[in-house]
Write a protein that holds these residues in place. Sequence first.
Motif, short mmCIF file in Angstrom:
data_model
loop_
_atom_site.label_atom_id
_atom_site.label_comp_id
_atom_site.label_asym_id
_atom_site.label_seq_id
_atom_site.Cartn_x
_atom_site.Cartn_y
_atom_site.Cartn_z
N ASP A 95 -76.82 7.73 -42.06
CA ASP A 95 -78.06 6.92 -42.03
C ASP A 95 -79.20 7.71 -41.38
N ARG A 96 -78.86 8.50 -40.36
CA ARG A 96 -79.92 9.28 -39.69
C ARG A 96 -80.50 10.33 -40.63
N ARG A 97 -79.66 10.95 -41.44
CA ARG A 97 -80.15 11.95 -42.40
C ARG A 97 -81.10 11.31 -43.42
N THR A 98 -80.72 10.14 -43.90
CA THR A 98 -81.59 9.44 -44.86
C THR A 98 -82.89 9.01 -44.19
N LEU A 99 -82.78 8.54 -42.96
CA LEU A 99 -83.95 8.04 -42.25
C LEU A 99 -84.93 9.16 -41.92
N LYS A 100 -84.42 10.35 -41.64
CA LYS A 100 -85.29 11.45 -41.24
C LYS A 100 -86.37 11.71 -42.28
#
Length: 697
Positions: free
Chosen positions: A625-630
């Motif tokens: 989720d953090r990769r997508t959010l970045k």
Amino acid sequence: MFVRWLCAVLRVRGVPDLLLVFVFGAGFALLPVFALLPSLWGFAAASAVSYLADEALHVRAPGFIRRMASLQFNRTMRFAARTVMLLALIERMDAPDRVLAAGLAVFSAHFASTMLYSAVHRAIRLRRVLPVAVRNLDMSEAGLPKQPPAFLYRRFLRRLLHLDVPAHAGLLAALAAGTWYPAAIGYGLTAVVSAAAVLALLGQYRAARRTPRRDELIQEVNRQLAGYRPEVALYFSFAAVSRDFMYQVNMWIETLEQLDRRPVIILREQASFRFLSRTSLPVVCVPKADDLAELDLSGVRVVLYPGNAGKNVHMLRIAEAKHVFIGHGDSDKLASSNRVSKVYDEIWVAGRAGRDRYRRVRHAISNDAIVEVGRPQLAPIRLDADHTPGPLPVVLYAPTWEGWSDDDCHTSLIPMGVTLVEKLLAENVRVIYKPHPLTGKRSREATEADRAIRAMLNADNEQREAAQTQAAVAAAAPRLAEIQAQLDALTGRSVGDYAEQTRTARVPGLDGADEWQALRTEWHRVFWESRGQIRHNVILKQLPTLYECFNQADILVSDVSSVVADFVASLKPYVLTNAQDLPDDEFRAAYTTAGGAYLLDRDCTRLPEILRSVREPRHDPMALDRRTLKEYVLGPDSPTSMERFNTAVNTLAARSEAELAEDDRALDLPFPAQRTDSAPALGNTGLPDRPVSLGNA
């Protein structure tokens, strides 16, 4: 509890300063007692104590000194009271009338000279108030006189009042010895040195009268600007509210220095100069709107605004330029999508999340006015893959501040900060605590929580630190101070008042940037190595920087703020505090950055499970989720943020130039349309008088 309340009332930091206040008060209270008894040695001791305690309080407890001044017991009144008590002692000890009369005459003349000196000093200071102060422009031809020597100009009242010491000491010595020669010598020294000081300052006043007139100085600044030909301006006001707002400018300096077009920094409060970071760019500070209107900024095509303030209207009235709100960090706070932004031509955000945030404010900002430019400042942040963990998990706790009102209070300090740190210490982690620079500016509860957290971390350090760690910190202090002094020398600030800084302003060389970066890198290396791998750290100053704290941390705990959005660039785990204990789905729907966050409840019951993402990296369900959010929050990695920001500046500047050219062609028509300035009226701007906080950067 009573001691803490008393410290707050007297504005002292702790028990040692409180005891010093009691000593100070006892010294003054005993002066009339020993004068009326009379007791020569008692009076001498009380007088010495009052002198020394007074000076110590000026250094250790300036808040207490200001509190006394507000009660009309300022420094001058304290010296006068001490002198009156001395004259009473002389009279009670049956000294000759001529000694008493001479003492009264000398002390009266001394205070009269102090008044005259203060009047001349004020006249010089007013002469040296300039309409424009600059940095990084050559002002050698402006004809500004030098600042008076520091021993005559700075802290002059403190020095002048202490000229009564020879007369005081001479009188006491005369009373003890029974001969009046010491008194005559003391009287003479006080009178002669006081008169010499006034005459020396009068000579400085003659030089100050040669200060150029307002129009002459503005003309010289315009001549220097014409030679530089600025095309982009960063415009900033707020520092009069708090010096801590200067981070909003400093974060953009390196980005501005990499632009294709020539930038200039325009400040509205002279206090900003002291806290402006190093830059090779021209800096112009213009406190008054009338003076700003006379600056030649006709070549500026793009004006960038890092904050919303009422004084922005003084620049927005320039119709030839395009005006852009760039903010000082992307945040999920409501202030990050303020309707005031409608006054700007464009709003620049980091990524798609910023665009969507404005779109949620219906009928406010058109989609075409929003441009995604990334966050060029985030280049120093290292990725999670490049991070080397230490023996203990490192938790960075960076709460935001309490805001301007309770309605926008996002800080976790008040409801759960102390509980959080207690639980962190119980989990055997290393804590880096970096509160927002404005913490405690409005809320006493935030101040108390901040102090309690610092005390807990310091106490835990005393228990866990080895002697060699404490020795390493002490050994590193001189080297850190040395590097800091070198950094200060490279900032472009000169010693002296703002007129002196303008007088000595010169165009900087090209070799300072590399040295600046090397020194900052060295400072951070020495700092972190000296702290070891188990010591907690409380970060309150500009160094170490927030992003260097990011690089040290394994996980972030923070509130809804731009700190979280910036930390997303590292792809490390992070935690958002949910102090209101909203349902997870509701919280994530309300705040974009919660999409990749672990959510921490008010009682911190989830903390042990959250820390597993650090202790057991494979157990990190939010990693994807953090990769997508970045990319959603900060934009794509390619092209780089700096390239996108530079392109946005060039595109808007070209558009401005094209529109001006079109208007000029229209003026050649037989019946041209009248060209008007569509800026809002100065008296009714709709802009807030105080800053709108957009983040915790």
